[in-house]
Design an enzyme around this catalytic site. Structure first.
Site, PDB file in Angstrom:
ATOM      1  N   GLY A  19       0.833  -1.191   0.000  1.00 46.86           N
ATOM      2  CA  GLY A  19       0.000   0.000   0.000  1.00 46.86           C
ATOM      3  C   GLY A  19       0.868   1.242   0.000  1.00 46.86           C
ATOM      4  O   GLY A  19       0.566   2.227  -0.686  1.00 46.86           O
ATOM      5  N   ALA A  20       1.933   1.187   0.766  1.00 50.54           N
ATOM      6  CA  ALA A  20       2.849   2.320   0.870  1.00 50.54           C
ATOM      7  C   ALA A  20       4.111   1.848   1.576  1.00 50.54           C
ATOM      8  O   ALA A  20       4.108   0.808   2.246  1.00 50.54           O
ATOM      9  CB  ALA A  20       2.216   3.442   1.677  1.00 50.54           C
ATOM     10  N   MET A  21       5.181   2.620   1.444  1.00 53.89           N
ATOM     11  CA  MET A  21       6.440   2.226   2.077  1.00 53.89           C
ATOM     12  C   MET A  21       7.151   3.459   2.636  1.00 53.89           C
ATOM     13  O   MET A  21       7.300   4.455   1.950  1.00 53.89           O
ATOM     14  CB  MET A  21       7.306   1.499   1.040  1.00 53.89           C
ATOM     15  CG  MET A  21       8.693   1.166   1.527  1.00 53.89           C
ATOM     16  SD  MET A  21       8.647   0.046   2.968  1.00 53.89           S
ATOM     17  CE  MET A  21      10.091   0.599   3.855  1.00 53.89           C
ATOM     18  N   GLU A  22       7.580   3.311   3.897  1.00 48.29           N
ATOM     19  CA  GLU A  22       8.069   4.455   4.657  1.00 48.29           C
ATOM     20  C   GLU A  22       9.529   4.827   4.418  1.00 48.29           C
ATOM     21  O   GLU A  22      10.224   5.233   5.357  1.00 48.29           O
ATOM     22  CB  GLU A  22       7.874   4.163   6.150  1.00 48.29           C
ATOM     23  CG  GLU A  22       8.833   3.100   6.746  1.00 48.29           C
ATOM     24  CD  GLU A  22       8.318   1.669   6.722  1.00 48.29           C
ATOM     25  OE1 GLU A  22       7.476   1.361   5.871  1.00 48.29           O
ATOM     26  OE2 GLU A  22       8.778   0.861   7.554  1.00 48.29           O
ATOM     27  N   ASN A  23      10.038   4.712   3.179  1.00 45.19           N
ATOM     28  CA  ASN A  23      11.436   5.107   2.927  1.00 45.19           C
ATOM     29  C   ASN A  23      11.677   6.479   3.543  1.00 45.19           C
ATOM     30  O   ASN A  23      10.875   7.390   3.383  1.00 45.19           O
ATOM     31  CB  ASN A  23      11.691   5.172   1.429  1.00 45.19           C
ATOM     32  CG  ASN A  23      11.133   3.972   0.707  1.00 45.19           C
ATOM     33  OD1 ASN A  23      11.552   2.865   0.956  1.00 45.19           O
ATOM     34  ND2 ASN A  23      10.125   4.193  -0.123  1.00 45.19           N
TER      35      ASN A  23
ATOM     36  N   HIS B 208       0.283   6.762   8.888  1.00 45.43           N
ATOM     37  CA  HIS B 208       1.027   5.533   9.204  1.00 45.43           C
ATOM     38  C   HIS B 208       2.490   5.656   8.755  1.00 45.43           C
ATOM     39  O   HIS B 208       3.414   5.425   9.538  1.00 45.43           O
ATOM     40  CB  HIS B 208       0.346   4.350   8.511  1.00 45.43           C
ATOM     41  CG  HIS B 208       1.029   3.031   8.691  1.00 45.43           C
ATOM     42  ND1 HIS B 208       0.507   2.031   9.471  1.00 45.43           N
ATOM     43  CD2 HIS B 208       2.196   2.545   8.198  1.00 45.43           C
ATOM     44  CE1 HIS B 208       1.317   0.991   9.458  1.00 45.43           C
ATOM     45  NE2 HIS B 208       2.363   1.276   8.676  1.00 45.43           N
ATOM     46  N   GLU B 209       2.679   6.042   7.524  1.00 49.33           N
ATOM     47  CA  GLU B 209       4.051   6.094   6.999  1.00 49.33           C
ATOM     48  C   GLU B 209       4.853   7.202   7.673  1.00 49.33           C
ATOM     49  O   GLU B 209       6.030   7.031   7.968  1.00 49.33           O
ATOM     50  CB  GLU B 209       4.052   6.255   5.469  1.00 49.33           C
ATOM     51  CG  GLU B 209       3.273   5.191   4.693  1.00 49.33           C
ATOM     52  CD  GLU B 209       3.597   3.751   5.065  1.00 49.33           C
ATOM     53  OE1 GLU B 209       4.711   3.498   5.572  1.00 49.33           O
ATOM     54  OE2 GLU B 209       2.720   2.876   4.901  1.00 49.33           O
TER      55      GLU B 209
ATOM     56  N   HIS C 199       6.276   6.223  10.959  1.00 49.59           N
ATOM     57  CA  HIS C 199       7.505   5.432  10.863  1.00 49.59           C
ATOM     58  C   HIS C 199       8.766   6.308  10.763  1.00 49.59           C
ATOM     59  O   HIS C 199       9.860   5.822  11.020  1.00 49.59           O
ATOM     60  CB  HIS C 199       7.471   4.562   9.603  1.00 49.59           C
ATOM     61  CG  HIS C 199       6.700   3.277   9.699  1.00 49.59           C
ATOM     62  ND1 HIS C 199       6.881   2.367  10.715  1.00 49.59           N
ATOM     63  CD2 HIS C 199       5.793   2.721   8.857  1.00 49.59           C
ATOM     64  CE1 HIS C 199       6.102   1.304  10.479  1.00 49.59           C
ATOM     65  NE2 HIS C 199       5.420   1.502   9.368  1.00 49.59           N
TER      66      HIS C 199
HETATM   67  N1  BES Z   1       6.609  -1.087   5.860  1.00 51.28           N
HETATM   68  C1  BES Z   1       5.303  -1.272   5.341  1.00 51.28           C
HETATM   69  C2  BES Z   1       5.283  -1.777   3.933  1.00 51.28           C
HETATM   70  C3  BES Z   1       5.908  -3.125   3.747  1.00 51.28           C
HETATM   71  C4  BES Z   1       5.425  -4.228   4.400  1.00 51.28           C
HETATM   72  C5  BES Z   1       6.934  -3.285   2.882  1.00 51.28           C
HETATM   73  C6  BES Z   1       6.014  -5.449   4.212  1.00 51.28           C
HETATM   74  C7  BES Z   1       7.534  -4.511   2.695  1.00 51.28           C
HETATM   75  C8  BES Z   1       7.070  -5.610   3.377  1.00 51.28           C
HETATM   76  C9  BES Z   1       4.467   0.002   5.400  1.00 51.28           C
HETATM   77  O1  BES Z   1       4.737   0.855   6.449  1.00 51.28           O
HETATM   78  C10 BES Z   1       3.065  -0.444   5.600  1.00 51.28           C
HETATM   79  O2  BES Z   1       2.766  -0.909   6.661  1.00 51.28           O
HETATM   80  N2  BES Z   1       2.236  -0.381   4.573  1.00 51.28           N
HETATM   81  C11 BES Z   1       0.902  -0.880   4.622  1.00 51.28           C
HETATM   82  C12 BES Z   1      -0.092   0.221   4.671  1.00 51.28           C
HETATM   83  C13 BES Z   1      -0.470   0.595   6.053  1.00 51.28           C
HETATM   84  C14 BES Z   1      -1.346   1.806   6.108  1.00 51.28           C
HETATM   85  C15 BES Z   1      -1.149  -0.528   6.791  1.00 51.28           C
HETATM   86  C16 BES Z   1       0.663  -1.682   3.369  1.00 51.28           C
HETATM   87  O3  BES Z   1       1.453  -1.561   2.430  1.00 51.28           O
HETATM   88  O4  BES Z   1      -0.288  -2.436   3.344  1.00 51.28           O
HETATM   89 ZN    ZN Z   2       4.056   0.223   8.303  1.00 52.27          ZN
END
Ligand code: BES
Ligand code: ZN
Length: 942
Positions: free
Chosen positions: A327-331, A363-364, A367
């Site tokens: 969904g998203a990634m916190e780089n 959320h991001e 992080h």
């Molecule tokens: N760090 C995660 C994304 C992630 C998870 C990357 C597992 C690689 C492996 C990110 O912070 C995250 O949690 N994204 C969620 C969205 C969030 C609002 C629940 C996602 O991608 O579903």
């Molecule tokens: Zn996350």
């Protein structure tokens, strides 16, 4: 210092041959004694890096080609020089490298240089160890403790469309194909971009340079050193390129790196921090980045105050990508999103889209501190990182959108959701042992509902019993103490405990001791309260009480439980349940009084009562439900249905909790009831019970449907409240699916109007998913075809998503099979969406077996071809098996497990076990309950 500068960097390639050969002779002799190949397990066969070397900084240049080469492949080239320090003597360097082809110099895949004056051992041999994803460099001598060295590599990799590492995303702009080079390093893909110590505790400073075509913009974690408008062209290998250099990062983990080259534009605001939102030019010029831009400032401010730590970086970029696995990634400093999650169009997006943008941005950004500034040492505790962000995302979003009451929703979205998985014998504790998590697929498997939702739920419970003031005080000292470093979970408990003491808070046990019960053992308790005696007891809650829990717990499945409660509407002082049984005389009730525990569901547990108390609660619900807080009205329904599934109360008692819904207008209880009834629908969809259930639900939903029709002047407006908007959708969805006639006419007409005039969609964005689904389900091939065309044409991802889910609503098997086949063709359905489409089809009664057949037939292919980043196998398994409730289905599932044991299940291993367990429980449940359920509905509809 002066001495170092004088000696400067010396590379092996440049050292005198004589010295080198002397070293070789000496080391050949030592090798015989200390050859690491003699050790029983070679270091390069282990998945974890040895504790010999620590990185200090990297200097990496990357050049992604946005045009295919003569073989039709998109590639990137790069070079890296890494400085590291030796902290334990060794004659082998292991550095992660995956799917990169490294250039040889002097016959070796890397060059080693000294940073001091001491001679550097020469390289004996180098090779790539594929299974463990290392570049192995064996030396002819030992690296010295305390010395720093420099390792240089040159490499080429594929800029594939596999959504992992440095990869390629494509989109169409006015008929022209556009390429974006972007990255997803988390959790273990940085090694697919350049050789690096790819573990979260190996923090380093990164100096990144990107080469890219004129007319494109390059972004990375640090701010560009020369503004994008002032970049100059240079020529490399007779190609004109722009060289963009970025400010060195703060010390950080490799998984947080990000690189993007695109021809995007941005909207920005410059306060103390430069905030920019990047997207396709059209999306930006249409204003779709504005909402995220307006959110980011307040959310960053909120977290700066909450953590009491300033935002650590000079800029915050956020970018929307057409192809993105998560969904998203916190780089750090460059957060990447799926387009749907970042972009918002006030005309076309729904309130759900808006909420999603607000919570995911929160959320991001959460992080940026928790996770990025302070990072857990290893993935076994990733629950704390993700659970924390999943909890505070509600706080951040609430600050930005205070009208929504969004904090309540954690109970539905996280607590109730994860109760369902954590009540299985095949669940697992939040935290794993460090040595149990080694291989990349084991790491990926940890990003599940337990980590996210149970993590969020137990942290919310902790914050509640500590009080928010104490919680944030401890948090803040934790963050300040460990900034730019790594921690283990107990470090947080330690600083929270300090805050408890500093504030004179009285707890029955220390934070560490309380939290261990919730973190180290799986599952959760059901608290049973007997209001005639005041006795309380706890018991491990299992959906199938006959299932065997094979995982022993040192805490014997007992928890230290904070109990917030009320008596007939009056809140009472919190009590704690510290062991299996206790008595609290205040919990005795007198005639007509009811007791309600777990107020606002701040506790991670379910509650059961003596039958009398249940009946008094039901009585209150039917007389005046407002006396019971809205979250607890949802809780009563959810607990009752699940206690019934676990055979702790009769199923008819559970069903009695939804009788009062004909008077209920609030979203949370309705949503909970519908979720629970969904289980009944899944179990009975092929039986006669289905029809009586439909009849009953139609009766119950009709007042809600009329309520919203009046409230919206015959569907001309939209309710003001955020939750009311959601409940309006429920009203329409259920009214249509249970056959309320005026509903079906309404949705079919709206859809028809749109088909007649495709450039003008008359359906309100909030209602679109439901209306499309209902019209496509009621319609024929023509309606589906129109939906498909609109899906392909949609230039706004959130709109495409709504159509994508609705296309799975058709009842036509041919169309469903066609749709399933599209998931293996990325020109039709993007790889990032393939899993969702399969699961959507499986959620349709007609599509269920088609999806299962499809998955069985294609498992091997999907697993081997889509392995890396593009399929969520766990989601597929969970989705296609959700309605399994017959012996035949169980046998098929076991057969599937057997047939594919060779191919494997990777990150779906646990999901498969859960599916088997759930199917077994379903079979039993249907056999034991069908009669009673059918009788209840028959009675209620008589
Ligand atoms: N760090 C995660 C994304 C992630 C998870 C990357 C597992 C690689 C492996 C990110 O912070 C995250 O949690 N994204 C969620 C969205 C969030 C609002 C629940 C996602 O991608 O579903
Ligand atoms: Zn996350």
């Amino acid at each position: 210092m002066g001495k170092r500068i004088h000696c400067s960097v010396m590379c092996v390639g440049c050292t005198l041959l004589g010295i080198a050969s002397v070293a070789t002779i000496v080391s050949l002799w030592t090798i015989q004694l200390l050859d690491p190949e003699d050790t029983p397990e070679k270091s390069w066969d282990k998945y974890r890096l040895p504790d010999t070397l620590l990185p200090d900084s990297y200097n990496v240049t990357l050049w992604p080609r946005l045009q295919p080469n003569k073989d039709g492949l998109y590639v990137f080239t790069g070079n890296s020089s890494m400085v590291f320090k030796c902290v334990r003597e060794t004659n082998v360097i292991l550095i992660h490298s995956n799917k990169l082809s490294l250039t040889k110099t002097n016959g070796h895949l890397a060059r080693l240089c000294s940073l001091g004056c001491n001679p550097v051992p020469t390289i004996w041999k180098t090779w790539l160890q594929e299974t463990t994803q290392y570049l192995v460099i064996q030396l002819n001598g030992y690296l010295q403790v305390g010395e720093s060295y420099q390792l240089q590599t040159e490499f080429e990799g594929e800029l594939a469309d596999d959504l992992a590492g440095f990869y390629r995303s494509e989109y169409d702009e006015n008929g022209e194909k556009k390429i974006v080079a972007t990255s997803q390093m988390h959790p273990t893909h940085a090694r697919k971009t350049f050789p690096c110590f790819d573990e979260p505790a190996m923090k380093a400073v990164f100096h990144i340079t990107l080469l890219h075509p004129p007319g494109t913009v390059a972004l990375s974690n640090g701010k560009e050193t020369v503004s994008h408008s002032e970049t100059k062209e240079i020529t490399v290998d007779s190609t004109a390129v722009i060289q963009t250099k970025f400010e060195p990062t703060k010390p950080m983990s490799t998984y947080l790196l990000a690189l993007v080259v695109s021809d995007y534009s941005s909207v920005s605001s410059q306060g103390e921090t430069l905030i920019r939102i990047w997207a396709r030019k059209k999306a930006i010029s249409d204003g779709h980045g504005d909402y995220a831009l307006n959110l980011t400032g307040p959310i960053l401010t909120f977290f700066e105050n909450y953590y009491n730590v300033p935002y650590p970086l000079s800029k915050s970029d956020q970018i929307a990508l057409p192809d993105f696995y998560f969904g998203a990634m916190e780089n750090w400093g460059l957060v990447t999103y799926r387009e749907t999650n970042l972009l918002y169009d006030p005309v076309i997006s729904s309130n759900e889209n808006k909420e999603r943008t607000a919570t995911i941005v929160a959320h991001e950004l959460a992080h940026m501190w928790f996770g990025n500034l302070v990072t857990l040492r290893w993935w076994n505790e990733v629950w704390l990182n993700e659970g924390f962000a999943s909890y505070v995302e509600y706080l951040g979003a609430d600050y930005a959108e205070p009208e929504w009451n969004i904090k309540d929703l954690i109970v539905l979205n996280d607590v109730h959701r994860v109760f369902a998985v954590d009540a299985l014998a095949s669940s697992h504790p939040l935290s794993s042992k460090e040595e149990e998590i080694m291989r990349p697929e084991q790491i990926s498997e940890l990003f599940d509902a337990i980590s996210y939702s149970k993590g969020a739920a137990v942290l919310r419970m902790l914050s509640d019993f500590l009080t928010e003031t104490v919680f944030v005080q401890g948090l803040s000292t934790y963050l300040n103490t460990f900034a730019y470093k790594n921690t283990v979970g107990t470090d947080l408990w330690f600083y929270l405990q300090r805050a408890v003491q500093a504030n004179g808070i009285v707890l029955p046990r220390g934070v560490h001791e309380i939290m261990d019960r919730w973190v180290l053992q799986m599952g959760f308790p059901v608290i049973t309260i007997n209001t005639s005696t005041g006795e309380l007891s706890q018991q491990h809650f299992l959906l199938d009480p006959e299932s065997v829990v094979e995982r022993p717990s040192e805490f014997k499945y007992e928890w230290i439980v904070p109990v917030n409660w009320m008596k007939s509407g009056v809140v009472q002082p919190r009590t704690w349940l510290l062991k299996k049984n206790a008595t609290n005389r205040d919990m005795k009730t007198s005639v007509g009084q009811w007791l309600l525990a777990n107020l606002n569901v701040t506790g991670y547990y379910r509650v059961n009562y003596d039958l009398d108390n249940w009946n008094r609660l039901l009585d209150q619900l039917s007389k005046d439900h407002h006396v019971i807080p809205v979250i607890n009205r949802a809780q009563i329904v959810d607990d009752a249905f699940n206690l019934a599934r676990a055979k702790m109360i009769p199923v008819s008692l559970a069903l009695n909790t939804i009788k009062y819904l004909s008077h209920e207008r609030e979203y949370m209880p309705w949503e909970t009831a519908l979720d629970n009834l969904d289980y009944f629908y899944l179990m009975f969809d092929q039986t006669a019970t289905y029809d009586i259930m439909q009849k009953y639900l139609k009766k119950q939903i009709t007042p809600l449907f009329s309520y919203f029709r009046n409230l919206t002047s015959d569907w001309m407006t939209i309710p003001a409240g955020h939750m009311d908007q959601y409940n309006q959708v429920n009203a329409i969805r259920v009214a249509c699916s249970t056959g309320v006639e005026s509903c079906q006419n309404l949705t079919t007409n709206w859809y028809q109007q749109w088909m007649d005039n495709p450039d003008h969609n008359p359906i309100h964005p909030n209602l679109r998913s439901t209306v499309y689904c209902s019209a496509i389900a009621a319609g024929k091939a023509e309606e589906w075809e129109f939906g498909w065309q609109m899906f392909k044409k949609a230039s706004i991802a959130s709109e495409a998503d709504k159509l994508m889910s609705s296309l799975a609503c058709t009842r036509d098997e041919l169309l469903l099979n066609r749709y399933l086949s599209y998931t293996l063709d990325s020109t039709k359905v993007r790889k990032q969406d393939a899993t969702s489409v399969i699961v959507y089809v499986a959620s349709n009664v007609v599509g269920q077996s088609l999806a299962w057949d499809f998955v069985r037939k294609n498992w091997r292919y999907m697993f081997t071809e889509y392995g890396v980043g593009s399929f969520s196998f766990a989601k597929i398994i969970g989705g296609v098996t959700q309605s399994f409730s017959t012996q035949h289905e169980l046998e098929q599932l076991l057969q599937f497990k057997k047939e594919n044991s060779g191919v494997g299940f990777g990150s779906a291993t646990a999901a498969l076990e859960q599916a088997i367990e759930k199917t077994q429980a379903n079979i039993k449940w249907v056999a034991e309950n069908e009669r009673e359920v059918a009788d209840w509905f028959t009675n209620e509809t008589a």
